[in-house]
Scaffold this motif. Structure first.
Motif, short mmCIF file in Angstrom:
data_model
loop_
_atom_site.label_atom_id
_atom_site.label_comp_id
_atom_site.label_asym_id
_atom_site.label_seq_id
_atom_site.Cartn_x
_atom_site.Cartn_y
_atom_site.Cartn_z
N MET A 1 0.83 -1.21 0.00
CA MET A 1 0.00 0.00 0.00
C MET A 1 0.86 1.26 0.00
SD MET A 1 -2.85 -1.02 2.88
CE MET A 1 -4.32 -2.00 2.52
N GLY A 2 2.17 1.08 0.26
CA GLY A 2 3.07 2.24 0.34
C GLY A 2 2.96 2.98 1.66
N LYS A 3 2.52 2.28 2.71
CA LYS A 3 2.29 2.92 4.00
C LYS A 3 3.22 2.40 5.09
CE LYS A 3 -2.69 3.64 3.28
NZ LYS A 3 -4.02 3.16 3.70
N ALA A 4 4.35 1.80 4.71
CA ALA A 4 5.24 1.22 5.71
C ALA A 4 6.21 2.28 6.22
CB ALA A 4 5.99 0.02 5.13
N GLU A 5 5.70 3.09 7.11
CA GLU A 5 6.42 4.22 7.70
C GLU A 5 7.83 3.84 8.19
OE1 GLU A 5 4.19 5.50 11.09
OE2 GLU A 5 5.71 6.95 11.73
N GLY A 6 8.84 4.53 7.67
CA GLY A 6 10.21 4.33 8.14
C GLY A 6 10.91 3.10 7.55
N ARG A 7 10.14 2.19 6.96
CA ARG A 7 10.71 0.92 6.49
C ARG A 7 10.23 0.57 5.10
NH1 ARG A 7 6.38 0.77 9.78
NH2 ARG A 7 4.91 -0.96 9.80
N GLN A 8 9.67 1.58 4.39
CA GLN A 8 9.06 1.34 3.08
C GLN A 8 10.11 0.90 2.04
OE1 GLN A 8 5.66 1.54 2.20
NE2 GLN A 8 6.44 0.59 0.32
N VAL A 9 9.75 -0.15 1.33
CA VAL A 9 10.56 -0.64 0.21
C VAL A 9 10.07 0.10 -1.03
CG1 VAL A 9 10.90 -2.70 -1.23
CG2 VAL A 9 10.94 -2.89 1.26
N LYS A 10 10.99 0.33 -1.99
CA LYS A 10 10.60 1.13 -3.17
C LYS A 10 9.60 0.38 -4.06
CE LYS A 10 12.49 4.17 -6.63
NZ LYS A 10 13.30 3.93 -7.81
#
Ligand SMILES: [Zn+2]
Lengths: 154, 385, 378
Positions: B351-360
């Motif tokens: 969802m693109g919501k992985a705060e601080g740990r988001q993968v591109k």
């Protein structure tokens, strides 16, 4: 007096149970009294089960044929415990995965009779595939702990 | 045309030590469920059924779901109680997915309980001031069982002990970036190798802590998902596998049952080359070393080659296939919620919501859960945008 | 497009007060005979759903023991805690979703335990556990309310129990077959007023297994498949108002959803028999009205006059119900199997209603499951 922002209460769940072992486990346990490690075999896939089981989970057949093993086995894997766990023996102790004879299954039991000076040396004293044999208790009641531990075959 | 199910909402609390927890189980559940509903733009009355996942014994209550009121029972909706041990989160999610795909319900809530909260630790495993590690419920038995697999793997592939520490350090670095994780100090490989040996070859900092915190997820039918959510995460394939009970045919050579399951799930998802086609994964690793055996079982690499994926940075930040960017179970183990979280983390990534740990910009993810006596059950899910 | 799910086979082991083997062995026996009856091997199974509660097995994650015994080795398996029909719903969803064609549902009861102590351990630890409440007290609380509301009398409770015991004498699987009379029941010791000992279910040991199949597979495997035409659930909140609990809103929700999906408008005309989970006899009287068998407050009259439609009697608990057979893990699976046997034996009977719940742990926070099983219409 200050009011705490949260409290904790301790509780437990103490319940007693009793379970029939069934014919297969009973026979297997009884044989331990005679220093015998039995196995039973699947009529279909011919796997040997040590400890014995009431049925083969794969072929879904009852296990009625019994075999007597010579009690020796090989170490498939092991771990040396270095810290104290509640209700467990004083460390260090070695828990092994032991395949008795040509059994399709493995027993979990202690590995003992090792020669070492410092506990750190223990892992190096055990080889995967190493042959082991049971060391029996004098007084046996029909329980896996009738075997004190398995020791390397000299 | 088969019906489809999607994840449309994820809610979780921050995780901490069970011993330092001040929130009640009702408060934790309420916070996670509320957060999930908000993220899905839904209210309690929109839920058709709830799935509760935990293991009774650890909560010292028979069927703890019954007394937890945060799951919509006030509206008389079905409460489905799934308990398959540590994998209950995966099993509960599978239940929700089946119920939606079967056309029985449109919106299903899955709740992952902080299983270890009630457990009292009078006799800590270690006399150390470091974070609370390994208390009785998960520690005993589990660490030995884990050790059997790792001992065998080390001997079979001549793996140096440093590799276990390296994979642990990768998880600890990731947890430091995850604001929700429990252990966030990020020890180095050298520090991990200097930590005490628990059950050879597993060291203290390669073991999960007992954490507290809750997670909730909202699943929806295709129609409702498209109405409600801009970035629904579809469950493309999911299944589970069962091994024999304690005296199984195990020789502790790799995770053979996970391998069979992975082949089945990858086939159902139409994935031929997992390393190439999957963008992000959460693999269940209560002991850091498990992650390496799991690379091989799920088909990221051949047997004995996991170390190379790790050493080449393929599974680290910026790599081709980042694994456990949440910090994994080894940094946050809140019991059954930990197996729900594997799916929640992958969903947040997609969802693109992985705060601080988001993968591109990942579009295909893999979530794994694992549990039962001697690791008897695995679940595996392929999630996609 | 609606697919159908059928039950193609069942098997029962037991029932009695004491088991001679462990739960996995009991489960294996039932599943093995159900598979043989269906003419399929373990290889054909796609999914397994076990019904159990850890406490009733005396071990944590007890499905570890029973899932392989139910044929689950290397298969997709799960365990539902909350009643056998809950496990049937899980297998039903596996098949309806297309993830399975053939599924096993099973449960077994072998361990000896203190039923009331386990129930007590399910209540809230801070607010209720210490009060000494158990399932029995909770049934007593509901029974008292029925008396106060004028729904039924203490005499009715005893008559209902005797009716169940009489039915149990003809059930070869039943645990209690001694056929206690009204006099036996009403002179049995008072346990938790207004409940007497013989108005409360025993704890039974045994196992039960079902084989569920997709429409296609069901038709291949049997000429007489029984179709699940309605299956639904509903829950009550734990600390909701007493009025909400007595209203049995969760049960009503489940019933209305199941009736709707099976197109049942008048249950007395459309259903031939009911197998209910009533571990205390007053509950049967409490359920008549939510089931649509009588108007509010008329349960007592129904008991006296019997339930009739077009001259035929509609049976409630023809198996003798939970008073005769009450296994904690596999109860709902057992009732589904016993309903199949009823449909097999009675040509006139076309459709059965089976109800299940987890009130073996007591009221408050309970979940209800219901299912409608019917013969192929020709
Ligand atoms: Zn076999």
């Amino acid at each position: 007096m200050e009011t705490p922002s949260f409290m904790s209460k301790q509780y437990n769940m103490h319940l007693d149970f009793s379970l029939a072992l069934g014919a297969s486990f009973t026979k297997w346990m009884q044989a331990l009294k005679e220093k015998k490690i039995l196995g039973n075999t699947c009529p279909k896939c011919k796997r040997v089960f040590v400890p014995a089981k009431p049925f083969c989970e794969i072929c879904f057949e009852e296990l009625k044929d019994w075999v007597e093993t010579d009690g020796t086995g090989v170490v498939e894997s092991f771990t040396v415990t270095y810290q104290k766990f509640r209700n467990c023996p004083e460390p260090p102790y070695v828990v092994g995965i032991i395949r008795i004879g040509n059994a399709g299954t493995c027993m979990t039991h202690w590995i003992g009779g090792l020669d070492y000076k410092h506990p750190d040396e223990i892992p190096e004293k055990i080889k995967i595939g190493m042959k082991v044999e049971p060391v029996w208790k004098e007084e046996r009641v029909g329980d896996p702990l009738d075997i004190l531990y398995f020791k390397p075959v000299a | 045309m088969e019906k489809k199910a999607a994840i449309i909402g994820v809610g979780m609390t921050k995780f901490t030590s069970c011993r330092r927890e001040t929130r009640s189980r009702a408060e934790l559940a309420f916070a996670a469920v509320k957060d999930a509903l908000t993220s899905a733009k839904l209210e309690l009355k929109d839920i058709d059924a709830s799935v509760y996942t935990s293991v009774d014994g650890f909560e010292a209550t028979v069927r703890p779901a019954r007394t937890l009121e945060a799951l919509g029972q006030v509206l008389n909706i079905p409460l489905i109680d799934v308990n398959t041990g540590g994998s209950a989160g995966g099993s509960g999610i599978k239940e929700a997915v089946h119920l939606i795909e079967a056309g029985i319900y449109d919106i299903v809530l899955v709740y992952g309980s902080p299983t270890f909260n009630s457990v009292v630790d009078n006799q800590q495993v270690l006399n150390t001031a470091s974070p609370p590690i390994f208390e009785k419920p998960f520690g005993i038995g589990a660490v030995h069982m884990g050790a059997f697999y790792l001992t065998r793997y080390m001997r079979d592939y001549d793996l140096p002990e440093e590799s276990w520490a390296d994979v642990a350090a990768k998880n600890h670095r990731a947890a430091a970036r995850n604001p929700y994780a429990h252990l966030r100090k990020g020890p180095t490989s050298a520090e991990i190798l200097a930590s005490p040996m628990i059950a050879s070859p597993i060291r203290l900092l390669e073991c999960c802590p007992t954490s507290s915190g809750a997670v909730a997820m909202i699943f929806a039918s295709e129609k409702r998902a498209k109405e409600l959510c801009d970035t629904p995460v579809w469950v493309r394939a999911m299944s589970s596998i069962t091994d024999t009970f304690l005296s199984g045919f195990k020789s502790y050579q790799g995770f053979d049952k996970l391998k069979i399951l992975a082949q089945k799930v990858m086939k159902a998802a139409g994935i031929k080359n997992p390393l190439k086609e999957i963008d992000v994964a959460e693999l269940f690793n209560p002991f850091a070393g498990f992650e390496l055996l799991e690379y091989e079982a799920v088909g990221f690499c051949k047997e004995g080659e996991a170390r190379r994926l790790l050493d080449d940075g393929v599974t680290d930040v910026g790599g081709k296939l980042p694994v456990n960017m949440s910090g994994g179970v080894v940094c946050t183990n809140s019991g059954i919620s930990a197996s729900v979280i594997r799916h929640a983390e992958v969903a947040l990534q997609l969802m693109g919501k992985a705060e601080g740990r988001q993968v591109k910009s990942p579009s295909v993810g893999l979530a794994h859960s694992w549990g039962g006596n001697d690791g008897q059950f695995h679940t595996l899910a392929v999630l996609t945008l | 497009m609606t697919r159908k799910v059928g039950i193609v086979s069942y098997a029962l082991e037991g029932f009695q007060g004491e088991a001679r083997m462990s739960s996995d062995e009991l489960v294996f026996r039932a599943v093995n005979s159900a598979l043989r009856k269906a003419g399929v091997g373990r290889d054909s199974i796609d999914a397994v759903a076990v019904s159990s509660v850890d406490a009733y097995d005396g071990i944590t994650i007890s499905n570890g023991l029973t899932a392989p015994a139910a044929g689950g080795y290397e298969k997709d398996a799960t365990r539902i805690q909350g009643g056998g029909i809950g496990a049937i719903l899980s297998a039903y969803a596996s098949i309806q979703s297309g993830s399975a064609e053939l599924a096993v549902v099973a449960g077994g009861d072998a361990v000896r335990y203190d039923d009331a102590a386990i129930s007590n351990a399910s209540y809230d630890v801070h607010f209720h556990r210490g009060s000494g409440i158990t399932n029995i007290q909770s049934y007593g609380l509901v029974a008292t309310s029925l008396l106060k509301q004028g729904v039924a009398t203490e005499d009715d409770f005893a008559r209902t129990a005797a009716k169940n015991y009489k039915a149990g004498t003809t059930n070869r699987h039943a645990h209690i077959t001694s056929g206690y009379s009204y006099e036996d029941v009403s002179s049995s010791p008072m346990v938790a007023w207004p409940l007497r000992a013989l108005e409360i279910a025993p704890v039974s040991k045994g196992s039960a297994a079902l084989i569920l199949a997709s429409e296609k597979r069901a038709k291949e495997l049997t000429r007489n498949p029984l179709w699940i035409t309605g299956i639904a659930a509903g829950s009550n909140t734990y600390a909701g108002s007493w009025q909400d609990l007595l209203e049995m809103k969760g049960l009503r929700k489940a019933i209305s959803n199941a009736y709707k999906s099976a197109s049942i408008k008048n249950p007395i005309a459309d259903i031939d028999f009911f197998e209910l989970y009533t571990p205390a006899s007053p509950l049967e009287l409490a359920y008549y009205e939510p089931l649509g068998l009588c108007e509010r407050g008329k349960a007592s009259m129904l008991l006296k006059n019997g339930i009739r439609f077009s001259g035929r009697e509609i049976e409630v608990n023809p198996s003798g119900g939970a008073l005769c057979t009450n296994p904690g893990n596999c109860g709902g699976v057992y009732r589904a199997a016993i309903a199949m046997e009823y449909l097999e034996k009675h040509d006139h009977a076309r459709r059965g209603f089976i109800q299940d719940s987890d009130i073996n742990l007591g009221f408050m926070g309970e979940t209800y499951h219901v299912m409608i099983l019917e013969k192929e219409t020709r």
